[in-house]
Design a protein around this motif. Sequence first.
Motif, mmCIF file in Angstrom:
data_model
loop_
_atom_site.group_PDB
_atom_site.id
_atom_site.type_symbol
_atom_site.label_atom_id
_atom_site.label_comp_id
_atom_site.label_asym_id
_atom_site.label_seq_id
_atom_site.Cartn_x
_atom_site.Cartn_y
_atom_site.Cartn_z
ATOM 1 N N VAL A 95 0.843 -1.201 0.000
ATOM 2 C CA VAL A 95 0.000 0.000 0.000
ATOM 3 C C VAL A 95 0.873 1.244 0.000
ATOM 4 C CG1 VAL A 95 -1.780 1.263 1.255
ATOM 5 C CG2 VAL A 95 -1.809 -1.243 1.240
ATOM 6 N N TYR A 96 0.524 2.183 -0.904
ATOM 7 C CA TYR A 96 1.294 3.417 -1.042
ATOM 8 C C TYR A 96 0.345 4.603 -1.142
ATOM 9 C CZ TYR A 96 4.787 6.705 -2.945
ATOM 10 O OH TYR A 96 5.622 7.772 -3.152
ATOM 11 N N PHE A 97 0.684 5.688 -0.436
ATOM 12 C CA PHE A 97 -0.090 6.927 -0.488
ATOM 13 C C PHE A 97 0.662 7.946 -1.345
ATOM 14 C CE2 PHE A 97 -1.665 4.783 3.201
ATOM 15 C CZ PHE A 97 -2.958 5.242 3.418
ATOM 16 N N GLY A 98 0.020 8.439 -2.398
ATOM 17 C CA GLY A 98 0.654 9.418 -3.274
ATOM 18 C C GLY A 98 -0.399 10.141 -4.096
ATOM 19 N N TYR A 99 -0.005 10.695 -5.239
ATOM 20 C CA TYR A 99 -0.984 11.369 -6.104
ATOM 21 C C TYR A 99 -0.522 11.315 -7.547
ATOM 22 C CZ TYR A 99 1.967 15.660 -5.935
ATOM 23 O OH TYR A 99 2.996 16.575 -6.034
ATOM 24 N N THR A 100 -1.453 11.336 -8.482
ATOM 25 C CA THR A 100 -1.126 11.079 -9.876
ATOM 26 C C THR A 100 -0.382 12.229 -10.540
ATOM 27 O OG1 THR A 100 -3.239 11.951 -10.720
ATOM 28 C CG2 THR A 100 -3.182 9.633 -10.081
ATOM 29 N N PHE A 101 -0.529 13.453 -10.028
ATOM 30 C CA PHE A 101 0.149 14.613 -10.618
ATOM 31 C C PHE A 101 1.591 14.718 -10.114
ATOM 32 C CE2 PHE A 101 0.908 19.206 -11.341
ATOM 33 C CZ PHE A 101 0.500 19.292 -12.673
ATOM 34 N N ASP A 105 8.143 5.196 -7.358
ATOM 35 C CA ASP A 105 7.861 4.303 -6.236
ATOM 36 C C ASP A 105 6.851 3.230 -6.622
ATOM 37 O OD1 ASP A 105 9.573 5.837 -4.788
ATOM 38 O OD2 ASP A 105 8.051 6.773 -3.518
ATOM 39 N N MET A 106 5.828 3.617 -7.376
ATOM 40 C CA MET A 106 4.799 2.655 -7.765
ATOM 41 C C MET A 106 5.340 1.641 -8.768
ATOM 42 S SD MET A 106 2.417 3.335 -5.791
ATOM 43 C CE MET A 106 1.407 2.013 -6.405
ATOM 44 N N VAL A 107 6.223 2.075 -9.663
ATOM 45 C CA VAL A 107 6.854 1.139 -10.595
ATOM 46 C C VAL A 107 7.735 0.161 -9.817
ATOM 47 C CG1 VAL A 107 8.589 0.946 -12.421
ATOM 48 C CG2 VAL A 107 6.758 2.628 -12.624
ATOM 49 N N ARG A 108 8.468 0.684 -8.818
ATOM 50 C CA ARG A 108 9.282 -0.198 -7.968
ATOM 51 C C ARG A 108 8.402 -1.246 -7.296
ATOM 52 N NH1 ARG A 108 11.211 0.565 -2.531
ATOM 53 N NH2 ARG A 108 9.097 1.346 -2.196
ATOM 54 N N ASN A 109 7.255 -0.817 -6.750
ATOM 55 C CA ASN A 109 6.357 -1.753 -6.087
ATOM 56 C C ASN A 109 5.812 -2.789 -7.071
ATOM 57 O OD1 ASN A 109 6.791 -0.279 -3.793
ATOM 58 N ND2 ASN A 109 4.729 0.568 -3.645
ATOM 59 N N ALA A 110 5.480 -2.332 -8.283
ATOM 60 C CA ALA A 110 4.970 -3.249 -9.306
ATOM 61 C C ALA A 110 6.030 -4.285 -9.679
ATOM 62 C CB ALA A 110 4.529 -2.460 -10.534
ATOM 63 N N PHE A 137 6.519 6.100 2.260
ATOM 64 C CA PHE A 137 6.662 4.706 2.682
ATOM 65 C C PHE A 137 5.692 3.808 1.913
ATOM 66 C CE2 PHE A 137 7.854 6.911 6.753
ATOM 67 C CZ PHE A 137 9.201 6.592 6.700
ATOM 68 N N THR A 138 6.095 2.570 1.726
ATOM 69 C CA THR A 138 5.210 1.523 1.214
ATOM 70 C C THR A 138 4.935 0.573 2.368
ATOM 71 O OG1 THR A 138 5.950 1.639 -1.087
ATOM 72 C CG2 THR A 138 5.058 -0.454 -0.338
ATOM 73 N N TYR A 139 3.680 0.188 2.521
ATOM 74 C CA TYR A 139 3.263 -0.641 3.657
ATOM 75 C C TYR A 139 2.875 -2.041 3.195
ATOM 76 C CZ TYR A 139 2.874 3.985 5.793
ATOM 77 O OH TYR A 139 3.139 5.252 6.238
ATOM 78 N N LEU A 140 3.408 -3.047 3.864
ATOM 79 C CA LEU A 140 2.984 -4.422 3.617
ATOM 80 C C LEU A 140 1.830 -4.731 4.561
ATOM 81 C CD1 LEU A 140 3.315 -7.193 2.275
ATOM 82 C CD2 LEU A 140 5.017 -7.751 4.037
ATOM 83 N N VAL A 141 0.685 -5.047 3.969
ATOM 84 C CA VAL A 141 -0.529 -5.300 4.752
ATOM 85 C C VAL A 141 -1.057 -6.686 4.401
ATOM 86 C CG1 VAL A 141 -2.816 -4.437 5.382
ATOM 87 C CG2 VAL A 141 -1.048 -2.832 4.636
ATOM 88 N N LEU A 142 -1.364 -7.480 5.425
ATOM 89 C CA LEU A 142 -1.885 -8.827 5.243
ATOM 90 C C LEU A 142 -3.354 -8.881 5.648
ATOM 91 C CD1 LEU A 142 1.137 -10.785 6.796
ATOM 92 C CD2 LEU A 142 0.822 -10.019 4.431
ATOM 93 N N PRO A 143 -4.162 -9.691 4.978
ATOM 94 C CA PRO A 143 -5.614 -9.715 5.259
ATOM 95 C C PRO A 143 -5.958 -10.008 6.718
ATOM 96 C CG PRO A 143 -5.140 -10.891 3.239
ATOM 97 C CD PRO A 143 -3.811 -10.593 3.875
ATOM 98 N N GLU A 144 -5.286 -10.970 7.312
ATOM 99 C CA GLU A 144 -5.609 -11.377 8.682
ATOM 100 C C GLU A 144 -4.839 -10.580 9.726
ATOM 101 O OE1 GLU A 144 -8.008 -13.458 9.390
ATOM 102 O OE2 GLU A 144 -8.399 -13.785 7.261
#
Length: 206
Positions: free
Chosen positions: A74-80, A88-93, A172-179
């Motif tokens: 999960v990453y918080f940012g903006y398209t502009f 960062d999003m390409v790195r995550n992908a 920051f990028t966050y690793l989030v698990l369902p449970e």
Amino acid sequence: MRALAALAAALVLVALSGGIWYATRSSGDGDMFADCRSAKIAGGADAIGGSFTLVDSTGATVTDKDVITEPSLVYFGYTFCPDVCPLDMVRNAEAVDVLAERGRSVTPVFISIDPERDTPEVVGDFAYNIHEKMVGLTGSPEQVAAASKAYRTYFKKNDSGDEYYLVDHSTFTYLVLPEQGFVEFFRRDLPPEQLADRAQCFLDRI
């Protein structure tokens, strides 16, 4: 004499077993991910993350339960954002693709902190253009602020008086698990392969 020796040996074994149990209990503190964590988090991992209500690319209102259905980055940012967010999003992908090659399915999630410009359609296009699996989310200013607060992120609009304003924000990028919910964060200087390695440590324990 033999009986005393046997009793002494038994007591030593009991003491040793107790010491091992105590050491394991103390060092792990009941945390199944203790060996994977890179740093201690003030207030503990439970202090970050939680429920949110946002809007997806179709305009539907969704909650964290709808979005976090498998391990997610999960990453918080903006398209502009001129450079940081896309990189960062390409790195995550790329990290998601590395994990996929290892048989691990992870979803990249992008949450906009600029709801004024980032409509559902805009975040949807932005996310899909980076990775076909990426989820793009936006929402009302109140919904976005609540999600940001839950994850302890920072953002501030630099009001330039026109539509070309920039937004300062944490990266920051966050690793989030369902449970388990939030389990770790990654800094932007971490390469895709290393991010995948660190994320896999957590995935191997669920």
